[in-house]
Write a protein that holds these residues in place. Structure first.
Motif, PDB file in Angstrom:
ATOM      1  N   ALA A  81       0.827  -1.162  -0.001  1.00 12.95           N
ATOM      2  CA  ALA A  81      -0.112  -0.079   0.190  1.00 12.95           C
ATOM      3  C   ALA A  81       1.022   1.348   0.074  1.00 12.95           C
ATOM      4  CB  ALA A  81      -0.815   0.080   1.170  1.00 12.95           C
ATOM      5  N   VAL A  82       1.856   1.310   0.742  1.00 11.07           N
ATOM      6  CA  VAL A  82       2.879   2.393   0.706  1.00 11.07           C
ATOM      7  C   VAL A  82       3.490   2.629  -0.450  1.00 11.07           C
ATOM      8  CG1 VAL A  82       5.253   3.200   1.461  1.00 11.07           C
ATOM      9  CG2 VAL A  82       3.459   2.255   3.125  1.00 11.07           C
ATOM     10  N   GLN A  83       3.642   1.641  -1.167  1.00 11.98           N
ATOM     11  CA  GLN A  83       4.389   1.574  -2.626  1.00 11.98           C
ATOM     12  C   GLN A  83       3.302   2.167  -3.605  1.00 11.98           C
ATOM     13  OE1 GLN A  83       7.580   1.202  -3.675  1.00 11.98           O
ATOM     14  NE2 GLN A  83       8.023   1.196  -1.498  1.00 11.98           N
ATOM     15  N   ALA A  84       2.157   1.508  -3.458  1.00 20.19           N
ATOM     16  CA  ALA A  84       1.040   2.250  -4.399  1.00 20.19           C
ATOM     17  C   ALA A  84       0.530   3.402  -4.262  1.00 20.19           C
ATOM     18  CB  ALA A  84      -0.096   1.236  -4.267  1.00 20.19           C
ATOM     19  N   ASP A  85       0.472   3.940  -2.848  1.00 24.11           N
ATOM     20  CA  ASP A  85       0.076   5.272  -2.980  1.00 24.11           C
ATOM     21  C   ASP A  85       0.209   5.649  -1.212  1.00 24.11           C
ATOM     22  OD1 ASP A  85      -0.704   8.156  -2.721  1.00 24.11           O
ATOM     23  OD2 ASP A  85      -2.686   7.452  -3.983  1.00 24.11           O
TER      24      ASP A  85
END
Length: 104
Positions: A81-85
């Motif tokens: 989730a951190v990588q996605a946004d």
């Protein structure tokens, strides 16, 4: 200061900035997803959760219903989730760059 003891001994989070961050958004129609860390009394430790909020408006644009669902997630899901946004990961957005495993 608004601090509470959570997780392992010695780990503290400041609840005031987290609360202020969460209140900055104005309810808007549609679905919002956030990823947060909370203390679970059932598990007696911190867990990562996906917090989904659905806001439903009537024809006049007034809020008629708000639904919230918290779902436990694993550290790999948090990292994805951190990588996605990263905006939707509250601790990361506030400057906490620890991985999902480190947050647990």
């Amino acid at each position: 200061r608004g601090e509470v003891q959570v997780g392992e001994a010695g780990q503290e989070i400041d609840v005031l900035p987290v609360g202020m961050f969460m209140m900055m958004e104005t309810p808007a129609p549609g679905r919002k997803v956030k990823h947060i860390r909370i203390y679970s009394h059932n598990y007696r430790r911190c867990i990562l959760v996906r917090w989904v909020t659905d806001v439903i408006l009537d024809d006049s644009g007034r809020i008629v219903e708000e639904r919230n669902a918290l779902t436990p997630i694993g550290p790999d899901d948090y990292d994805a989730a951190v990588q996605a946004d990263p905006r939707y990961c509250v601790l990361h957005a506030m400057g906490d760059r620890r991985s999902g495993r480190q947050l647990l």
